[in-house]
Structure formats: structure tokens, C-alpha cells
Design an enzyme around this catalytic site. Sequence first.
Site, short mmCIF file in Angstrom:
data_model
loop_
_atom_site.label_atom_id
_atom_site.label_comp_id
_atom_site.label_asym_id
_atom_site.label_seq_id
_atom_site.Cartn_x
_atom_site.Cartn_y
_atom_site.Cartn_z
N HIS A 1 23.94 105.15 92.31
CA HIS A 1 24.76 104.02 92.73
C HIS A 1 24.58 103.80 94.23
O HIS A 1 23.95 104.62 94.91
CB HIS A 1 26.24 104.27 92.40
P1 TYD Z 1 30.74 109.48 90.76
O1 TYD Z 1 30.91 109.02 92.16
O2 TYD Z 1 30.21 108.48 89.76
O3 TYD Z 1 29.83 110.79 90.70
P2 TYD Z 1 28.31 111.08 91.12
O4 TYD Z 1 27.88 109.98 92.01
O5 TYD Z 1 28.35 112.41 91.79
O6 TYD Z 1 27.49 111.17 89.89
O7 TYD Z 1 32.13 110.05 90.27
C1 TYD Z 1 32.26 110.76 89.06
C2 TYD Z 1 33.68 110.57 88.55
O8 TYD Z 1 34.63 111.09 89.48
C3 TYD Z 1 34.05 109.12 88.33
O9 TYD Z 1 34.83 109.06 87.14
C4 TYD Z 1 34.91 108.77 89.50
C5 TYD Z 1 35.54 110.09 89.88
N1 TYD Z 1 35.78 110.21 91.33
C6 TYD Z 1 37.08 110.10 91.82
O10 TYD Z 1 38.05 109.89 91.07
N2 TYD Z 1 37.29 110.23 93.16
C7 TYD Z 1 36.26 110.47 94.03
O11 TYD Z 1 36.49 110.60 95.27
C8 TYD Z 1 34.92 110.58 93.51
C9 TYD Z 1 33.75 110.84 94.42
C10 TYD Z 1 34.75 110.45 92.16
#
Ligand code: TYD
Length: 149
Positions: A65
Site C-alpha cells: 500500500h
Molecule cells: P496494515 O497496515 O494493512 O498491515 P501491513 O501493511 O503491515 O501488511 O494493517 C494490518 C491490520 O492492522 C489492518 O486491519 C489495520 C490494522 N492496523 C490498525 O488498526 N492500526 C494501525 O496502526 C496499523 C498499522 C494497522
Amino acid sequence: MMNFLNSEAEMRQNSVYDCVILPLNKIHNRAGNITIIEGMVNVPFDVKRVYYLYDIPGGESRGGHAHKQLMQLIIAASGSFDVLLDDGVNKKIVTLNRPNYGLLVVPGIWRELMEFSSGSICLVLASEVYTEDDYIRDYDEFLIFKNGN
Ligand code: TYD
């Protein structure tokens, strides 16, 4: 301290070359090392949120992302992993494997984290609280965003 582009028009222009490795301090003694990070002192933003990735199964990748506003410092607190950065034109892969170096990821950059070593810990310092609206999770949408259409 460096200044980074912040308005929407400018963040569209941010490139992978604005994502730099920041050497951090390390205070060493016979009992080990300590590294200290302070917002606006050795990272160019106030730290509003800290999170870390761990127990990542072999072969998994994360991220996939971009962020519109968020600035992050990504650190391999333990072990190693690769960060693929993509600004829609250029790509670069940065390997993080030392706890006293951080990768500054500016807004408007697609990122993927991969090749996690067993037991690695990815520590992330973020300039903003969590806001799903700040994410661009679709790569085609990201390209449109970068092209300003
Ligand atoms: P995501 O940012 O998509 O993870 P990555 O980029 O590491 O693969 O986040 C994974 C999940 O965690 C998603 O459901 C959103 C949640 N999340 C939060 O609730 N708060 C946060 O600060 C972060 C970074 C993620």
C-alpha cells in the site's frame, strides 16, 4: 534536519530517492547497545504512533500500500527484511538488517516488506495516528494518484 514535501501536489512528486536511510545513534557498553529516537530530533516528524511486526511466517510479505500523508521510519529492530519502494516510475529495494539504521519512507510511496528472516522484528515509527483514509491499497489507484488524474 531535512525538509520534506508535504502538500498533496508535492507528495505526488515524492520519489523513491526521497526515501533515505537515516543513521541512528548507538550507545555501546559491555552490557550491550541502546539506540534512542526522538521526534523532530533524529526523525523529521513528531512520533504519534509506534507499531511492530513480528512472528512473520517465512515467505510472507506485508505492506502492499501507499500513504497520502503518513511519514514513517522503518527499522529492523531484530533480524532482516527487504523494503521494496515504488513511486510509480522508479523502484528500489532497501535491505534493513541493523537496529541503528532506519529507512525514512515519505508520503506517496508504494511499499512492500518481504524476505523477513526468522524471528525478525520490524519496528515502525509513524507521524500520524492510524487512519484508513490515508491508505491507498490498490496499485492502479496509486498510479492514478501519482499521475494527478
Ligand atoms: P496494515 O497496515 O494493512 O498491515 P501491513 O501493511 O503491515 O501488511 O494493517 C494490518 C491490520 O492492522 C489492518 O486491519 C489495520 C490494522 N492496523 C490498525 O488498526 N492500526 C494501525 O496502526 C496499523 C498499522 C494497522
